[in-house]
Design a protein around this motif. Structure first.
Motif, PDB file in Angstrom:
ATOM      1  N   PRO A  66       0.613  -1.350   0.177  1.00 10.40           N
ATOM      2  CA  PRO A  66       0.019  -0.039   0.151  1.00 10.40           C
ATOM      3  C   PRO A  66       0.749   1.303  -0.068  1.00 10.40           C
ATOM      4  N   GLY A  67       1.907   1.169   0.590  1.00 10.12           N
ATOM      5  CA  GLY A  67       2.719   2.431   0.747  1.00 10.12           C
ATOM      6  C   GLY A  67       3.306   2.849  -0.539  1.00 10.12           C
ATOM      7  N   LEU A  68       3.874   1.546  -1.272  1.00  9.89           N
ATOM      8  CA  LEU A  68       4.479   1.652  -2.781  1.00  9.89           C
ATOM      9  C   LEU A  68       3.113   2.279  -3.581  1.00  9.89           C
ATOM     10  N   VAL A  69       2.234   1.880  -3.379  1.00 13.22           N
ATOM     11  CA  VAL A  69       1.059   2.194  -4.464  1.00 13.22           C
ATOM     12  C   VAL A  69       0.707   3.735  -4.086  1.00 13.22           C
ATOM     13  N   ASP A  70       0.761   3.915  -2.799  1.00 12.97           N
ATOM     14  CA  ASP A  70       0.711   5.259  -2.491  1.00 12.97           C
ATOM     15  C   ASP A  70       1.382   6.369  -3.231  1.00 12.97           C
ATOM     16  N   ALA A  71       2.800   5.860  -3.148  1.00 14.27           N
ATOM     17  CA  ALA A  71       3.750   6.737  -3.941  1.00 14.27           C
ATOM     18  C   ALA A  71       3.326   6.798  -5.390  1.00 14.27           C
ATOM     19  N   LEU A  72       2.893   5.785  -5.980  1.00 11.45           N
ATOM     20  CA  LEU A  72       2.744   5.587  -7.253  1.00 11.45           C
ATOM     21  C   LEU A  72       1.462   6.517  -7.584  1.00 11.45           C
ATOM     22  N   TYR A  73       0.481   6.514  -6.583  1.00  7.13           N
ATOM     23  CA  TYR A  73      -0.756   7.576  -6.905  1.00  7.13           C
ATOM     24  C   TYR A  73      -0.175   9.073  -6.871  1.00  7.13           C
ATOM     25  N   SER A  74       0.507   9.341  -6.051  1.00  6.06           N
ATOM     26  CA  SER A  74       1.133  10.620  -6.069  1.00  6.06           C
ATOM     27  C   SER A  74       2.028  10.768  -7.205  1.00  6.06           C
ATOM     28  N   GLU A  75       2.583   9.875  -7.741  1.00  8.45           N
ATOM     29  CA  GLU A  75       3.409  10.239  -9.124  1.00  8.45           C
ATOM     30  C   GLU A  75       2.602  10.155 -10.243  1.00  8.45           C
ATOM     31  N   GLY A  76       1.429   9.532 -10.230  1.00  7.89           N
ATOM     32  CA  GLY A  76       0.441   9.782 -11.394  1.00  7.89           C
ATOM     33  C   GLY A  76      -0.079  11.246 -11.381  1.00  7.89           C
ATOM     34  N   PHE A  77      -0.334  11.741 -10.089  1.00  8.12           N
ATOM     35  CA  PHE A  77      -0.805  13.155 -10.034  1.00  8.12           C
ATOM     36  C   PHE A  77       0.222  13.898 -10.639  1.00  8.12           C
ATOM     37  N   ARG A  78       1.229  13.509  -9.982  1.00 11.18           N
ATOM     38  CA  ARG A  78       2.553  14.719 -10.574  1.00 11.18           C
ATOM     39  C   ARG A  78       2.652  14.730 -12.091  1.00 11.18           C
ATOM     40  N   ARG A  79       2.311  13.608 -12.659  1.00 13.17           N
ATOM     41  CA  ARG A  79       2.640  13.458 -13.912  1.00 13.17           C
ATOM     42  C   ARG A  79       1.602  14.194 -14.656  1.00 13.17           C
ATOM     43  N   LEU A  80       0.227  13.897 -14.234  1.00 16.17           N
ATOM     44  CA  LEU A  80      -0.787  14.762 -14.595  1.00 16.17           C
ATOM     45  C   LEU A  80      -0.646  16.280 -14.566  1.00 16.17           C
ATOM     46  N   ALA A  81       0.057  16.603 -13.540  1.00 18.15           N
ATOM     47  CA  ALA A  81       0.019  18.111 -13.334  1.00 18.15           C
ATOM     48  C   ALA A  81       1.224  18.628 -14.237  1.00 18.15           C
ATOM     49  N   ILE A  82       2.152  17.639 -14.646  1.00 19.68           N
ATOM     50  CA  ILE A  82       3.089  18.107 -15.841  1.00 19.68           C
ATOM     51  C   ILE A  82       2.563  18.365 -17.255  1.00 19.68           C
ATOM     52  N   ALA A  83       1.535  17.269 -17.594  1.00 14.74           N
ATOM     53  CA  ALA A  83       0.765  17.408 -18.602  1.00 14.74           C
ATOM     54  C   ALA A  83      -0.170  18.641 -18.678  1.00 14.74           C
ATOM     55  N   GLN A  84      -0.857  19.028 -17.430  1.00 13.78           N
ATOM     56  CA  GLN A  84      -1.421  20.336 -17.352  1.00 13.78           C
ATOM     57  C   GLN A  84      -0.716  21.399 -17.874  1.00 13.78           C
ATOM     58  N   GLN A  85       0.603  21.494 -17.260  1.00 11.87           N
ATOM     59  CA  GLN A  85       1.564  22.780 -17.291  1.00 11.87           C
ATOM     60  C   GLN A  85       1.842  22.605 -18.661  1.00 11.87           C
ATOM     61  N   ARG A  86       2.197  21.687 -19.344  1.00 10.03           N
ATOM     62  CA  ARG A  86       2.522  21.680 -20.744  1.00 10.03           C
ATOM     63  C   ARG A  86       1.252  22.375 -21.683  1.00 10.03           C
ATOM     64  N   ALA A  87       0.243  21.793 -21.406  1.00  8.53           N
ATOM     65  CA  ALA A  87      -1.010  22.272 -22.187  1.00  8.53           C
ATOM     66  C   ALA A  87      -1.135  23.761 -21.847  1.00  8.53           C
ATOM     67  N   LEU A  88      -1.070  24.255 -20.650  1.00 14.29           N
ATOM     68  CA  LEU A  88      -1.398  25.605 -20.548  1.00 14.29           C
ATOM     69  C   LEU A  88      -0.365  26.557 -21.265  1.00 14.29           C
ATOM     70  N   GLN A  89       0.976  25.975 -21.345  1.00 11.17           N
ATOM     71  CA  GLN A  89       2.095  26.787 -22.085  1.00 11.17           C
ATOM     72  C   GLN A  89       1.767  26.929 -23.520  1.00 11.17           C
ATOM     73  N   ALA A  90       1.035  25.689 -23.985  1.00  5.73           N
ATOM     74  CA  ALA A  90       0.866  25.850 -25.507  1.00  5.73           C
ATOM     75  C   ALA A  90      -0.601  26.580 -25.782  1.00  5.73           C
ATOM     76  N   ALA A  91      -1.356  26.920 -24.823  1.00  5.30           N
ATOM     77  CA  ALA A  91      -2.585  27.642 -24.776  1.00  5.30           C
ATOM     78  C   ALA A  91      -2.474  29.197 -25.056  1.00  5.30           C
ATOM     79  N   PRO A  92      -3.532  29.873 -25.415  1.00  4.48           N
ATOM     80  CA  PRO A  92      -3.577  31.207 -25.320  1.00  4.48           C
ATOM     81  C   PRO A  92      -3.606  31.797 -24.091  1.00  4.48           C
ATOM     82  N   PRO A  93      -3.248  33.082 -23.933  1.00 10.11           N
ATOM     83  CA  PRO A  93      -2.992  33.618 -22.704  1.00 10.11           C
ATOM     84  C   PRO A  93      -4.141  33.441 -21.713  1.00 10.11           C
ATOM     85  N   PRO A  94      -3.771  33.627 -20.298  1.00 13.43           N
ATOM     86  CA  PRO A  94      -4.740  33.702 -19.323  1.00 13.43           C
ATOM     87  C   PRO A  94      -6.038  34.668 -19.436  1.00 13.43           C
TER      88      PRO A  94
END
Lengths: 210, 210
Positions: B55-83
């Motif tokens: 469970p502890g390992l999967v918990d870390a994997l869970y966090s890692e998944g959201f970390r990767r999702l956050a990176i994908a978000q960041q990249r998408a916003l960089q390629a998007a129109p201004p705020p």
DNA sequence: AACGCAGGTATAACAGCGTCATGAAACCGT
DNA sequence: ACGGTTTCATGACGCTGTTATACCTGCGTT
């Protein structure tokens, strides 16, 4: 050569009922062939002769889950206003959420990959989908025909309603929606996909529902 | 007495990376401690000393998944129109769906109970949620401030957007959305929760996106 | 009525899983 | 340099799904 599921086999139905009970009590993780077999008064081989293995049993459980969801839909519609009223769509949404809360393990099996190796058979998936989604499409179509809702396609709007309700329900069950006053938010949110397509001048179904 | 996760421990990070690879290759069902340990060149005990168990390992994997999702978000916003442009919200939606398609196993772990006994720790869940949902709230708030969108509360609208996108993505991944032209439907549907709150007279982000 | 064959069932074994106890090895502070 | 603590690998335990084997039951034939 006859290896069709034969869904009316009383032994199959009995075993599915036992498995459903184990699933509801012990969750997807506690659903083991030995426990199901013991509680049914037989051995694990029973599952193999009747379902070909655990995936077959879970497939039957998957169908059973959609069957119960369809029953919940039916009851919700019976207690809802007559056809053509968008409130019927909201009633289906609340029934969906209620089902997820009443039978979270079933919900996980149906939508959440809760049983490790299991993927529903293509035919099972299609049939299960049709039995519940068809009701929603029909309900939406009645609203379009009555003019209480306006949209280019009934199935598309139904898909969108389903997705919204499913997303809210799924995120809520995952504890990710935000803990403060989930109930009220969901109740209000369920009105949006309907109101967004309602022609102006009509009274909304209101946030006072639920 | 010091048993905080110590997330910068290089051995922890290395093991999480190996586990992430196993997860991506063999799916949640193939993620076993023995396989992770072997691929990391150690024994299963490694997981217990570093994470306290699976469970502890999967918990870390869970966090890692959201970390990767956050990176994908960041990249998408960089390629998007201004705020201030609602198209940024759509971009986040497409990034979300893209993440689910690129890393379906991570998506299942994060939202779908794919690992039998695992439930994310409350703190892990809250932090993971904040790291990705906060971005969406901020993006929505910018639109409200710019006047390109109108809604009573930024967080509520963000929640609704998330739920809609998540529902579409989740149902699509479960093969329940309907097989005919999923791509186009999702692309069009992603515009609705934004357009529904847009003050009239503004040009919509259009169904031509994606 | 007795026999033979087929199908279903229970038993037991196998490989794999998460977990934990045991002993050895390494590390670190004194 | 030594003693204590922490970490690691090995092996065992109980559990899982699955499968091979033996038994037993029931039906059709002679």
């Amino acid at each position: 050569m006859e290896d069709e599921p034969d869904d009316d086999d009383p032994r199959r139905r009995a075993l599915v009922e036992v498995a459903a009970q184990v699933l509801a009590e012990d969750g997807p993780h506690g659903l083991s062939l030995r426990k199901v077999a013991a509680q049914a008064g037989g051995s694990t081989q029973l599952v193999y002769t009747l379902f070909g293995g655990k995936p077959g049993l879970v497939d039957a459980l998957y169908s059973e889950g959609f069957r119960r969801l369809a029953i919940a839909q039916q009851r919700a519609l019976q207690a809802a206003p007559p056809p053509g009223d968008p409130a019927r769509i909201l009633a289906l949404g609340h029934a969906y959420r209620g089902f997820a809360q009443t039978e979270p393990s079933f919900f996980s099996v149906m939508f959440g990959r809760a049983v490790p190796g299991f993927t529903p058979a293509r035919s099972t998936r299609a049939a299960s989908r049709q039995s519940t989604f068809g009701v929603l499409v029909q309900t939406v179509r009645e609203c379009l025909d009555a003019g209480t809702l306006r949209a280019p396609d009934a199935a598309d709007l139904a898909r969108l309603c389903w997705a919204t309700v499913h997303g809210l329900t799924s995120l809520e069950q995952s504890g990710l929606l935000g803990t403060d006053d989930v109930e009220a938010f969901v109740a209000a949110a369920l009105c949006v996909p309907v109101d967004a397509h309602r022609p102006p001048g009509q009274p909304g179904a209101g946030a006072a529902s639920l």
